[in-house]
Design an enzyme around this catalytic site. Structure first.
Site, short mmCIF file in Angstrom:
data_model
loop_
_atom_site.label_atom_id
_atom_site.label_comp_id
_atom_site.label_asym_id
_atom_site.label_seq_id
_atom_site.Cartn_x
_atom_site.Cartn_y
_atom_site.Cartn_z
N ILE A 16 0.50 -3.10 3.28
CA ILE A 16 -0.08 -2.66 4.55
C ILE A 16 -1.02 -1.47 4.33
O ILE A 16 -2.05 -1.36 5.00
CB ILE A 16 0.99 -2.34 5.62
CG1 ILE A 16 2.01 -1.30 5.13
CG2 ILE A 16 1.66 -3.61 6.07
CD1 ILE A 16 2.94 -0.81 6.22
N TYR A 17 -0.68 -0.57 3.40
CA TYR A 17 -1.57 0.55 3.11
C TYR A 17 -2.89 0.04 2.55
O TYR A 17 -3.98 0.44 3.01
CB TYR A 17 -0.90 1.50 2.13
CG TYR A 17 -1.78 2.66 1.72
CD1 TYR A 17 -2.05 3.70 2.62
CD2 TYR A 17 -2.34 2.72 0.45
CE1 TYR A 17 -2.87 4.76 2.26
CE2 TYR A 17 -3.15 3.78 0.08
CZ TYR A 17 -3.41 4.80 0.99
OH TYR A 17 -4.23 5.84 0.61
N SER A 18 -2.83 -0.85 1.56
CA SER A 18 -4.04 -1.39 0.95
C SER A 18 -4.88 -2.14 1.98
O SER A 18 -6.11 -2.04 2.00
CB SER A 18 -3.69 -2.31 -0.21
OG SER A 18 -2.97 -1.61 -1.21
N SER A 48 -5.00 -1.65 5.21
CA SER A 48 -5.63 -0.71 6.14
C SER A 48 -6.88 -0.09 5.53
O SER A 48 -7.89 0.11 6.21
CB SER A 48 -4.64 0.39 6.54
OG SER A 48 -4.41 1.33 5.49
N LYS A 49 -6.83 0.19 4.22
CA LYS A 49 -7.98 0.79 3.55
C LYS A 49 -9.07 -0.23 3.26
O LYS A 49 -10.26 0.10 3.29
CB LYS A 49 -7.52 1.49 2.27
CG LYS A 49 -6.66 2.72 2.51
CD LYS A 49 -7.40 3.78 3.30
CE LYS A 49 -6.65 5.09 3.36
NZ LYS A 49 -7.41 6.16 4.05
#
Length: 256
Positions: free
Chosen positions: A160-162, A164-165
């Site tokens: 999810i972090y990747s 979002s970026k």
């Protein structure tokens, strides 16, 4: 935005610590006046302001919660008022979207609340802050979005972090076209493993993790915050004035 950088004003989000602090210091070192934002206790932000002032620069701190989009109108009005009172400027020149959150977990462990927090802060908050401030960025200004090397390489538990970026990088390219008619350059910086307090300071404080990550870089070590900050400052300057819609990775050659 041309001419003497000492006339310029930058907003750096999440600048009370880590990469944001290093970026504020780097920009101030080039004579740019800095509005640095923080979400919680203002003491850290005021320490950064004093650090910049002690070195001969100038800065002011403002509270901003990137997840609270409804607060952006008041934030904008407050910052513009203070910038005019302090520096006699009615516009901004640089916006560095550094603030964000990183919540990590395997597919089966990620909750809806965690998903919403990461996307709501890193993508939704970034988008609507640019929307709020873009009309007040001077002709020829710069928007710099902080991404991550994890949009290129794969690491377990970072989905999810990747994502979002990666969305922020796509946003960067689209907005470069939308804002290009005003001469505003929009780029993203993608740091590799860096010794900050992000994710609990793991890359800064865990020697074994540092050794593992360092072994996967061409330069044989993890990065330091000023090395990322200097790249951001270069993008904010006229030195890279013909660069827009780009993703620039600053990772020491991580996982090539």
């Amino acid at each position: 935005m041309t001419g003497d950088e000492s006339r310029h004003v930058a907003v750096v989000t999440g600048a009370n610590r880590g990469l944001g602090r290093a970026t504020a210091v780097a920009l101030a070192g080039r004579g740019i006046r800095v509005v640095l934002t923080h979400r919680g206790d203002p003491a850290d932000a005021e320490r950064v302001v004093r650090e910049i002032q002690d070195a001969g620069g100038d800065a002011l701190a403002a509270r901003l919660d990137l997840a609270d989009v409804d607060s952006f109108a008041d934030f904008r009005a407050d910052v513009l008022r203070r910038v005019e009172e302090r520096w006699g400027r009615t516009s901004l020149d640089v916006l560095v979207n550094n603030a964000g959150v990183g919540l990590f977990g395997a597919l089966e462990d990620v909750s809806v609340d965690e998903f919403d927090t990461v996307i709501g802060t890193n993508l939704r908050g970034t988008f609507f802050l640019i929307q709020a401030l873009a009309p007040h960025i001077a002709e020829g200004g710069r928007v710099i979005n902080v991404s991550t090397s994890l949009t290129r390489q794969v690491s377990p538990g970072t989905s999810i972090y990747s994502a979002s970026k990666a969305a922020v990088e796509s946003l960067t390219r689209s907005l470069a076209v939308e804002l290009g008619s005003r001469g505003i350059r929009v780029n993203s910086i993608a740091p590799g493993p860096t010794a900050t307090d992000f994710n609990g300071g793991a890359m800064r404080d865990d020697p074994e993790l540092r050794r593992t990550l360092a072994s996967g870089t061409a330069l044989g070590r993890v990065g330091e915050p000023p090395e990322i900050a200097d790249a951001i400052a270069a993008l904010a300057s006229d030195d890279l004035r013909w660069v827009t819609a780009e993703r620039i990775e600053v990772s020491g050659g991580s996982l090539l």
